[in-house]
Enzyme design. Structure first.
Site, PDB file in Angstrom:
ATOM      1  N   ARG A  58       0.858  -1.195   0.000  1.00  0.00           N
ATOM      2  CA  ARG A  58       0.000   0.000   0.000  1.00  0.00           C
ATOM      3  C   ARG A  58       0.888   1.236   0.000  1.00  0.00           C
ATOM      4  NH1 ARG A  58      -5.378  -1.589   2.134  1.00  0.00           N
ATOM      5  NH2 ARG A  58      -5.477  -3.734   1.332  1.00  0.00           N
ATOM      6  N   GLU A  88       0.721   4.074   1.097  1.00  0.00           N
ATOM      7  CA  GLU A  88       0.117   5.037   2.013  1.00  0.00           C
ATOM      8  C   GLU A  88       1.188   5.953   2.566  1.00  0.00           C
ATOM      9  OE1 GLU A  88      -3.873   2.833   3.550  1.00  0.00           O
ATOM     10  OE2 GLU A  88      -1.913   1.955   3.856  1.00  0.00           O
ATOM     11  N   ARG A 100       0.015   2.326  12.960  1.00  0.00           N
ATOM     12  CA  ARG A 100      -0.651   1.106  12.465  1.00  0.00           C
ATOM     13  C   ARG A 100      -0.562   0.902  10.957  1.00  0.00           C
ATOM     14  NH1 ARG A 100      -4.123   5.077  12.894  1.00  0.00           N
ATOM     15  NH2 ARG A 100      -5.778   5.214  11.374  1.00  0.00           N
ATOM     16  N   HIS A 101       0.163   1.769  10.260  1.00  0.00           N
ATOM     17  CA  HIS A 101       0.324   1.604   8.817  1.00  0.00           C
ATOM     18  C   HIS A 101       1.775   1.322   8.445  1.00  0.00           C
ATOM     19  CE1 HIS A 101      -3.462   3.992   8.673  1.00  0.00           C
ATOM     20  NE2 HIS A 101      -3.713   3.197   7.652  1.00  0.00           N
ATOM     21  N   GLU A 156      -8.649  -1.411  13.737  1.00  0.00           N
ATOM     22  CA  GLU A 156      -9.233  -2.298  12.723  1.00  0.00           C
ATOM     23  C   GLU A 156      -8.205  -3.348  12.343  1.00  0.00           C
ATOM     24  OE1 GLU A 156     -10.007  -0.372   8.867  1.00  0.00           O
ATOM     25  OE2 GLU A 156      -9.322  -2.278   8.025  1.00  0.00           O
ATOM     26  N   SER A 186     -11.159  -6.315   7.294  1.00  0.00           N
ATOM     27  CA  SER A 186     -12.332  -5.844   6.550  1.00  0.00           C
ATOM     28  C   SER A 186     -12.857  -7.031   5.775  1.00  0.00           C
ATOM     29  CB  SER A 186     -11.936  -4.817   5.493  1.00  0.00           C
ATOM     30  OG  SER A 186     -11.662  -3.603   6.067  1.00  0.00           O
ATOM     31  N   ARG A 239      -0.937  -6.202  12.773  1.00  0.00           N
ATOM     32  CA  ARG A 239      -1.713  -5.437  13.754  1.00  0.00           C
ATOM     33  C   ARG A 239      -2.194  -6.339  14.886  1.00  0.00           C
ATOM     34  NH1 ARG A 239      -5.604  -1.311  10.285  1.00  0.00           N
ATOM     35  NH2 ARG A 239      -3.925  -0.156   9.278  1.00  0.00           N
TER      36      ARG A 239
HETATM   37  P1  AMO Z   1      -8.482  -3.513   3.687  1.00  0.00           P
HETATM   38  O1  AMO Z   1      -7.952  -2.536   2.710  1.00  0.00           O
HETATM   39  O2  AMO Z   1      -9.344  -2.967   4.786  1.00  0.00           O
HETATM   40  O3  AMO Z   1      -9.371  -4.620   2.960  1.00  0.00           O
HETATM   41  O4  AMO Z   1      -7.284  -4.324   4.336  1.00  0.00           O
HETATM   42  C1  AMO Z   1      -7.516  -5.440   5.163  1.00  0.00           C
HETATM   43  C2  AMO Z   1      -6.677  -5.382   6.426  1.00  0.00           C
HETATM   44  O5  AMO Z   1      -5.305  -5.269   6.103  1.00  0.00           O
HETATM   45  C3  AMO Z   1      -4.631  -4.512   7.082  1.00  0.00           C
HETATM   46  N1  AMO Z   1      -3.999  -3.346   6.443  1.00  0.00           N
HETATM   47  C4  AMO Z   1      -2.809  -2.843   6.804  1.00  0.00           C
HETATM   48  N2  AMO Z   1      -1.921  -3.202   7.734  1.00  0.00           N
HETATM   49  C5  AMO Z   1      -0.794  -2.484   7.848  1.00  0.00           C
HETATM   50  N3  AMO Z   1      -0.501  -1.424   7.080  1.00  0.00           N
HETATM   51  C6  AMO Z   1      -1.353  -1.002   6.116  1.00  0.00           C
HETATM   52  N4  AMO Z   1      -1.031   0.034   5.360  1.00  0.00           N
HETATM   53  C7  AMO Z   1      -2.571  -1.726   5.948  1.00  0.00           C
HETATM   54  N5  AMO Z   1      -3.620  -1.610   5.120  1.00  0.00           N
HETATM   55  C8  AMO Z   1      -4.472  -2.595   5.439  1.00  0.00           C
HETATM   56  C9  AMO Z   1      -5.660  -4.076   8.084  1.00  0.00           C
HETATM   57  C10 AMO Z   1      -6.947  -4.171   7.310  1.00  0.00           C
HETATM   58  O6  AMO Z   1      -8.054  -4.390   8.145  1.00  0.00           O
HETATM   59  N6  AMO Z   1      -9.743  -6.725   0.000  1.00  0.00           N
HETATM   60  C11 AMO Z   1     -10.136  -6.189   1.300  1.00  0.00           C
HETATM   61  C12 AMO Z   1     -10.459  -7.290   2.268  1.00  0.00           C
HETATM   62  C13 AMO Z   1     -11.676  -8.108   1.895  1.00  0.00           C
HETATM   63  O7  AMO Z   1     -12.762  -7.525   1.759  1.00  0.00           O
HETATM   64  O8  AMO Z   1     -11.541  -9.348   1.784  1.00  0.00           O
HETATM   65  C14 AMO Z   1      -9.025  -5.312   1.822  1.00  0.00           C
HETATM   66  O9  AMO Z   1      -7.904  -5.316   1.375  1.00  0.00           O
HETATM   67  O10 AMO Z   1      -5.637  -4.995   9.165  1.00  0.00           O
END
Ligand code: AMO
Length: 439
Positions: A217, A219, A225-226, A362, A365, A413
């Site tokens: 990602r 981001e 948490r990211h 979170e 998802s 996480r």
């Molecule tokens: P989403 O984008 O919410 O959903 O990501 C799912 C989970 O991945 C983790 N996560 C991260 N952990 C650390 N750093 C990040 N930058 C980061 N981004 C996400 C979180 C988050 O809840 N395809 C959907 C899932 C689905 O519907 O099956 C998805 O990617 O714990």
């Protein structure tokens, strides 16, 4: 002589054994030299008396983090196990032979023998390969390993087939702007933000699939948490009646995974004074209900139907107080903030989706997916996506697929929250953030 592991020594009193490992620390008391040796199974005290001349001479050279091999007699330790927390506290080794296998060329930048390293995050990460030798830090990754192992085990038991899907893609899977674009020979490509399309396709083949794999990602955040590369624990299951089935399955998985970690990582959890609250039932509430609670109980108003990091912390706090549970499912997120593949609810402003929160953050998802071809094309258009860019994904639906849904769990996480680590990066061996590409 074969190598004995340190953890086996309490059962070998009176025997001569060969040990190999790292010197944690050397202490001299007059002519006696004491060395704490560690290997993957534990730590033990060794004593080298002056009578064993060669070993004694070699031992005088030894400093922390030397890698050595010894032969010696396992003896009951004066004072017994009561002074020490270690299972090996009741025994020690009287060294007869000692060889240095490898030694640092230079002084180590940090002392890993202390219980707590007490370093700031950057120093901890800059010196990662050394810091990871510290016992307390190693515990993080033993718990992480148990998370991966138990997730795979319980998913297998629940009839999910493990898959691995490509991470170099021709299109971004999750929409939004947080994808990495890379040069791929003559064309552009994207690093996978999630295995979304492939796991859906494979739910149409195997019914139930799971994947443990790296996700990327872009981001630009500096939060606790990211990170920009993380390991997702994904699941996808076909023949669901609604997204309630998906939540029920994920609930079972979390109950079993948490129980496995609690059972198999006791010593590692203790180092962080971490307690895993047994999970029986995970409370569920609509996002709008959660927002009401935030408003009424915490005086926090969100401008839109969405929740931020602070709101997630507050809701978890409320659930903990009212339901004595560290988990909560928030459901029915608005269509506008969910990906195009999300199944709309009866009221099409909302979706049949959920987030799973754990100890204030979170961690997953998920939801039910649109499985009808025409509905999916329409949803793409509504989300301003060009169906032509998703030809192969759309083929899955063109040729028919059962109703299905799934989730994406962020592995790091979970460990961060179990142990109360300040940053997610502490739960990653070699984290990647906006500024960090090394080590
Ligand atoms: P989403 O984008 O919410 O959903 O990501 C799912 C989970 O991945 C983790 N996560 C991260 N952990 C650390 N750093 C990040 N930058 C980061 N981004 C996400 C979180 C988050 O809840 N395809 C959907 C899932 C689905 O519907 O099956 C998805 O990617 O714990």
């Amino acid at each position: 002589m074969e190598r004995t592991m340190i953890g086996e020594t309490p059962g070998l009193i009176g025997q001569v054994v060969k040990l190999q490992g790292w010197v944690n620390i050397r202490r001299d008391h007059g002519k006696l030299i004491f060395i704490d040796l560690r290997d993957r199974s534990g730590k033990i005290q060794m004593v080298i008396i002056p009578d064993k001349e060669e070993a004694h001479k070699a031992a005088k050279e030894i400093r922390g983090e030397y890698i050595i091999e010894v032969e010696g007699l396992v003896k009951a330790r004066p004072g017994g196990a009561k002074n020490e927390k270690l299972p090996t506290g009741g025994v020690e080794i009287e060294v007869e032979k000692l060889n240095i296998i490898s030694k640092p060329e230079v002084e180590l930048p940090i002392d890993v023998s202390t219980e707590d390293l007490n370093l700031n995050l950057d120093t901890l990460l800059d010196n990662r390969t050394i810091a990871l030798r510290n016992d307390k830090i190693k515990s993080i990754f033993r718990i992480y390993s148990e998370l991966l192992r138990s997730y795979a085990e319980v998913m297998n038991q629940a009839g999910f087939t493990e898959i691995k899907t490509p991470k170099i893609l021709n299109a971004a899977t999750e929409g939004g702007a947080n994808f990495f674009k890379i040069k791929y020979f003559e064309q552009d490509a994207f690093l996978a933000q999630s295995p979304q399309f492939y796991k859906q396709a494979m739910a149409g083949v195997f019914e139930r699939v799971f994947e443990i794999g790296p996700l990327f990602r872009a981001e630009p955040h500096f939060t606790t948490r990211h990170v920009n590369e993380f390991i997702g624990l994904d699941g996808e299951m076909a023949f669901v009646d609604s997204f309630e089935d998906v939540m029920a399955q994920l609930e079972k998985i979390m109950i079993l995974v948490m129980a496995s970690i609690a059972k198999n990582c006791q010593a590692d959890l203790e180092k962080y004074e971490a307690q895993i609250l047994p999970v029986e039932k995970i409370p569920r509430m609509k996002l709008t209900e959660a927002l009401d609670i935030l408003d009424k109980e915490y005086g926090k108003k969100m401008e839109e139907v969405d929740i931020d990091a602070e709101g997630e912390r507050m809701i978890c706090d409320w659930v903990k107080k009212n339901h004595n549970c560290d988990f909560v499912f928030l459901t029915h997120y608005p269509t506008s903030i969910r990906p195009f593949y999300s199944m709309p609810s009866a009221d099409p402003q909302y979706t049949e989706t959920f987030d799973l929160l754990f100890m204030g953050v979170e961690i997953a998802s998920g939801g039910q997916r649109i499985h009808d071809y025409n509905q999916l094309v329409a949803s793409m258009q509504k989300h301003k996506l060009n169906p032509e860019d998703f030809k192969h994904y759309l083929d899955i639906f063109k040729y028919g697929i059962p109703p299905h849904g799934g989730w994406g769990l962020g592995s790091e996480r979970i460990v961060q929250k179990i142990l109360g680590l300040g940053s997610i990066k502490e739960a990653i061996l070699f984290p990647r953030d906006v500024k960090r590409l090394t080590p």
